[in-house]
Design a protein around this motif. Structure first.
Motif, PDB file in Angstrom:
ATOM      1  N   LEU A  77       0.567  -1.353   0.077  1.00 58.26           N
ATOM      2  CA  LEU A  77       0.325   0.216   0.158  1.00 58.26           C
ATOM      3  C   LEU A  77       0.731   1.581   0.057  1.00 58.26           C
ATOM      4  N   ARG A  78       0.551   2.294  -0.477  1.00 63.46           N
ATOM      5  CA  ARG A  78       0.737   3.006  -0.739  1.00 63.46           C
ATOM      6  C   ARG A  78      -0.075   4.801  -0.397  1.00 63.46           C
ATOM      7  N   CYS A  79       1.289   5.401   0.093  1.00 66.68           N
ATOM      8  CA  CYS A  79       0.247   6.897   0.677  1.00 66.68           C
ATOM      9  C   CYS A  79       1.731   7.756   0.621  1.00 66.68           C
ATOM     10  N   GLU A  84      12.199  10.332   7.548  1.00 62.68           N
ATOM     11  CA  GLU A  84      12.474   9.029   7.622  1.00 62.68           C
ATOM     12  C   GLU A  84      12.035   7.921   8.667  1.00 62.68           C
ATOM     13  N   SER A  85      11.765   8.555  10.101  1.00 59.86           N
ATOM     14  CA  SER A  85      12.426   7.709  11.312  1.00 59.86           C
ATOM     15  C   SER A  85      11.091   6.738  11.271  1.00 59.86           C
ATOM     16  N   LYS A  86      11.360   5.741  12.050  1.00 56.25           N
ATOM     17  CA  LYS A  86       9.896   5.926  13.091  1.00 56.25           C
ATOM     18  C   LYS A  86      10.193   6.067  14.186  1.00 56.25           C
ATOM     19  N   GLN A  87       8.997   6.719  13.974  1.00 59.38           N
ATOM     20  CA  GLN A  87       9.406   7.280  15.874  1.00 59.38           C
ATOM     21  C   GLN A  87       8.760   6.348  16.940  1.00 59.38           C
ATOM     22  N   ASP A  88       7.499   5.699  16.087  1.00 62.74           N
ATOM     23  CA  ASP A  88       6.133   4.798  17.098  1.00 62.74           C
ATOM     24  C   ASP A  88       5.929   3.384  16.217  1.00 62.74           C
ATOM     25  N   GLU A  89       6.247   3.134  16.074  1.00 63.62           N
ATOM     26  CA  GLU A  89       5.736   1.439  15.407  1.00 63.62           C
ATOM     27  C   GLU A  89       4.932   0.359  16.569  1.00 63.62           C
ATOM     28  N   SER A  90       4.838   1.497  17.839  1.00 65.05           N
ATOM     29  CA  SER A  90       3.762   0.078  18.826  1.00 65.05           C
ATOM     30  C   SER A  90       3.098  -1.116  18.632  1.00 65.05           C
ATOM     31  N   GLY A  91       2.022  -0.687  17.171  1.00 64.89           N
ATOM     32  CA  GLY A  91       0.954  -0.912  16.772  1.00 64.89           C
ATOM     33  C   GLY A  91       0.722  -1.694  15.299  1.00 64.89           C
ATOM     34  N   ALA A 112       6.521  -1.175   6.935  1.00 65.05           N
ATOM     35  CA  ALA A 112       6.987  -0.666   5.935  1.00 65.05           C
ATOM     36  C   ALA A 112       7.868   0.835   6.332  1.00 65.05           C
ATOM     37  N   GLU A 113       7.503   1.186   5.192  1.00 63.53           N
ATOM     38  CA  GLU A 113       9.398   2.352   4.787  1.00 63.53           C
ATOM     39  C   GLU A 113       8.213   3.454   4.701  1.00 63.53           C
ATOM     40  N   ARG A 114       9.407   4.365   4.526  1.00 68.02           N
ATOM     41  CA  ARG A 114       9.276   6.414   4.281  1.00 68.02           C
ATOM     42  C   ARG A 114      10.894   6.303   3.737  1.00 68.02           C
ATOM     43  N   THR A 115      11.122   6.227   2.401  1.00 69.48           N
ATOM     44  CA  THR A 115      12.781   6.766   1.624  1.00 69.48           C
ATOM     45  C   THR A 115      12.341   7.514   2.136  1.00 69.48           C
ATOM     46  N   GLY A 116      13.826   8.710   1.748  1.00 68.57           N
ATOM     47  CA  GLY A 116      14.152   9.768   1.693  1.00 68.57           C
ATOM     48  C   GLY A 116      12.390  10.669   2.726  1.00 68.57           C
ATOM     49  N   GLY A 117      11.632  10.619   3.681  1.00 70.39           N
ATOM     50  CA  GLY A 117      11.352  10.982   3.779  1.00 70.39           C
ATOM     51  C   GLY A 117       9.637  11.668   3.344  1.00 70.39           C
ATOM     52  N   THR A 118       9.444  11.096   1.853  1.00 72.39           N
ATOM     53  CA  THR A 118       8.782  11.433   1.235  1.00 72.39           C
ATOM     54  C   THR A 118       6.589  10.401   1.478  1.00 72.39           C
ATOM     55  N   TYR A 119       6.951   9.753  -0.271  1.00 70.00           N
ATOM     56  CA  TYR A 119       5.812   8.841   0.695  1.00 70.00           C
ATOM     57  C   TYR A 119       6.197   7.534   1.149  1.00 70.00           C
TER      58      TYR A 119
END
Lengths: 110, 115
Positions: B21-23, B52-59, B67-74
């Motif tokens: 899935l993309r956002c 681009e950093s995972k702040q909270d992945e507790s869920g 989940a990824e967010r390369t370059g801090g965009t999508y």
């Protein structure tokens, strides 16, 4: 544990009637509460937040820490208010996640 | 201004397959969140990115979700292998900053059906 409870799955009223959508929360920290709304075929959007103490589309909500409640009210419902309403709690202390209730569907009939 | 966009709007896959899935958040929003609503249940938080950093992945429910967010965009959310219980609506949201002041803007959601 943090929790948001919306006891009613469906609230059905006639146009012009008063509306109260119930929301109770459980949280040991300082609560930051919101109401989100999702109209048919639209995305989830913020309706109001308790810190603003504002009225949006005729809706108001007052935070009652003693009763741990944040009920949404409108004195005279309109047909266009029909939607899904979610109460949400924003966790503090460095977290930034919303804890949602299960939602209440409001149906306003003509 | 374009809001948060998500792709695809609907995905139907078989159990054991992979789905991504993309956002795309609102431009300039450093904070990106994933939530999901499983049928009949409340919307639940999955994770939060700051740039681009995972702040909270507790869920995140288990290691089948990445989940990824390369370059801090999508951002992308991959489910591999998908299970029946993964069916639901996956929402992405973005905000300019953290906390109460900054509203989280939601995308239209991706409806995932695992058969």
């Amino acid at each position: 544990a943090q929790r948001v409870t919306q006891p009613e799955k469906l609230l059905s009223v006639f146009k012009g009637a008063p509306v109260e959508l119930k929301c109770n929360y459980s949280y040991s920290g300082s609560p930051e509460l919101f109401w989100y709304v999702q109209y048919s075929r639209q995305r989830l959007q913020l309706l109001l937040r308790h810190i603003s103490r504002e009225s949006i589309k005729g809706f108001t909500a007052d935070l009652n820490k003693g009763e741990t409640s944040f009920h949404l009210k409108k004195p005279f419902a309109q047909e266009e208010d029909s939607a899904m309403y979610y109460c949400a709690l924003l966790l503090s202390g460095g977290y930034n996640k919303l804890i949602f209730g299960a939602g209440t569907r409001l149906a306003v009939h003509p | 201004e374009a809001g948060v966009t998500q792709f695809p709007s609907h995905s139907v896959i078989e159990k054991g397959q992979t789905v991504t899935l993309r956002c795309d958040p609102i431009s300039g929003h450093d904070n990106l969140y994933w939530y999901r609503r499983v049928m009949g249940k409340e919307i639940k938080f999955l994770l939060h990115f700051v740039k681009e950093s995972k702040q909270d992945e507790s869920g995140m429910p288990n290691n089948r979700f990445l989940a990824e967010r390369t370059g801090g965009t999508y951002s992308t959310l991959k489910v591999q292998p998908a299970e029946l219980e993964d069916s639901g609506v996956y929402f992405c949201a973005s905000s300019q900053g953290p906390g109460t002041i900054y509203e989280q803007y939601f995308g239209p959601g991706t409806r995932l059906t695992v058969t």
